[in-house]
Design a protein around this motif. Sequence first.
Motif, mmCIF file in Angstrom:
data_model
loop_
_atom_site.group_PDB
_atom_site.id
_atom_site.type_symbol
_atom_site.label_atom_id
_atom_site.label_comp_id
_atom_site.label_asym_id
_atom_site.label_seq_id
_atom_site.Cartn_x
_atom_site.Cartn_y
_atom_site.Cartn_z
ATOM 1 N N GLU A 1 -4.512 -5.226 -1.858
ATOM 2 C CA GLU A 1 -3.603 -5.841 -0.879
ATOM 3 C C GLU A 1 -4.258 -5.919 0.501
ATOM 4 N N SER B 1 -4.171 -1.201 -11.946
ATOM 5 C CA SER B 1 -4.115 -0.759 -10.548
ATOM 6 C C SER B 1 -3.141 0.420 -10.387
ATOM 7 N N ASP C 1 -3.175 2.937 -1.778
ATOM 8 C CA ASP C 1 -1.976 2.308 -1.228
ATOM 9 C C ASP C 1 -1.425 3.040 -0.024
ATOM 10 N N GLY D 1 0.825 -2.760 -7.713
ATOM 11 C CA GLY D 1 1.695 -2.955 -6.561
ATOM 12 C C GLY D 1 1.531 -1.735 -5.676
HETATM 13 CA CA LIG Z 1 -1.887 -1.447 -4.949
#
Ligand SMILES: [Ca+2]
Lengths: 239, 239
Positions: free
Chosen positions: A175, B125, B140, B92
Amino acid sequence: MASARRILLLSSSTVHGSAYLEYAATFIKDFLKKSDVKKILFVPYALKDHNDYTNKVRGPLKELGYAVEGIHEAPNAIEAIKSAEAIYIGGGNTFQLLKTLYDLNLIQPIQDRVLKDGIPYIGSSAGSNVATASINTTNDMPIVWPPTLTALGLVPFNINPHYIDFDPDSKHKGETREERLSQYHEIPGTPPVLGLREGAILHVEGNVAKIIGVFGAKLFKPGCEPKEYNVGDDVSFLL
Amino acid sequence: MASARRILLLSSSTVHGSAYLEYAATFIKDFLKKSDVKKILFVPYALKDHNDYTNKVRGPLKELGYAVEGIHEAPNAIEAIKSAEAIYIGGGNTFQLLKTLYDLNLIQPIQDRVLKDGIPYIGSSAGSNVATASINTTNDMPIVWPPTLTALGLVPFNINPHYIDFDPDSKHKGETREERLSQYHEIPGTPPVLGLREGAILHVEGNVAKIIGVFGAKLFKPGCEPKEYNVGDDVSFLL
Ligand SMILES: [Ca+2]
Ligand SMILES: [Ca+2]
């Protein structure tokens, strides 16, 4: 919020091509002069080797005219906060830093000194993250587990240090920073996030906040387009 | 550990220049054929919009010959796990994903299905992070706060997905991936971390583990130099 506060939050201790704190030297001197600071209490908890880290910081700050005490060198960390003329919390791992502040019961003493007594607080990177509402918007790896992500709350919003724009040439599929922040803002009740580019500094005096330093910032709010703020811009509305 | 397990952990769902799961299609088909899978239970909890995410995944998996059920579409998520032929957990935000697995009491049911019943588990991921010992080595942002970073433990080590080497041309001052992982390994008792480059896949069958996919991996262990593993290499010693 308390109007005594005097806060200087650096995105990073270094910018490309210059030495430790070099780009920030005049801003730090101007900031500390007002409170007539001679000695800085340095908090090295974001890195593992506290002696090493303190020694690395001592030289550059001595050149600016300040004595440096590492909080880990003091007989009692809480007492060291209580008697500090100014606090500087350096970068490293934000989770490790916040966990240590909680483990040593330093949250309330730092809040008291900064918000009530008005001693100058300088943060860099992780040290800027912990000064805000929470560390939910750190870039760091969660290598340890603090009891909460709620931080010092010296300002009522969040910071994303080392803010970097999307590189259109990148082949990487992780991201982008902007995607990460917009995922954060999908969660109800999350505060604004000020993305400080490396070289950007947030300067807070009581209820006045300004972007200073050598680069600007990008502000993210739930449901709004991100907005640019340049060096010299007033962002007191965030307080 | 359990020898029934059948696990496929992707660093990323996509590599540069190809469509969703395209690079991984033959590996997924080979993997699922062995268990004669017709229908995949998809877990979209790493992103906010579960319908959107499931619809995005449904097309590419249908083309490979699989029906897809979103776990959020099932009347009862635990029952959906209990009757699943195969589980696919997509990427995500890893914190959001792990928190939801805990909130919905899905940790034990998934462990039982994979480690005892031997149904195929595919992660990508964040879905690969949660399959390991802990999510301490996610990339993240901690946008939410799970009760712990301890994860499914389907394998006894950690993964760093989207692993990327240091770019010597970068002017950015944030920590490199390698610095982050070495800070993690300064903490006593931390497990090895397999840095999976985008395009790398870890394939586990019982007590045999191999690197497959289109790119390799780099292994980090406390006190050791990082070591490269290429596509085709056996890494069963990690199990
Ligand atoms: Ca991620
Ligand atoms: Ca950092």
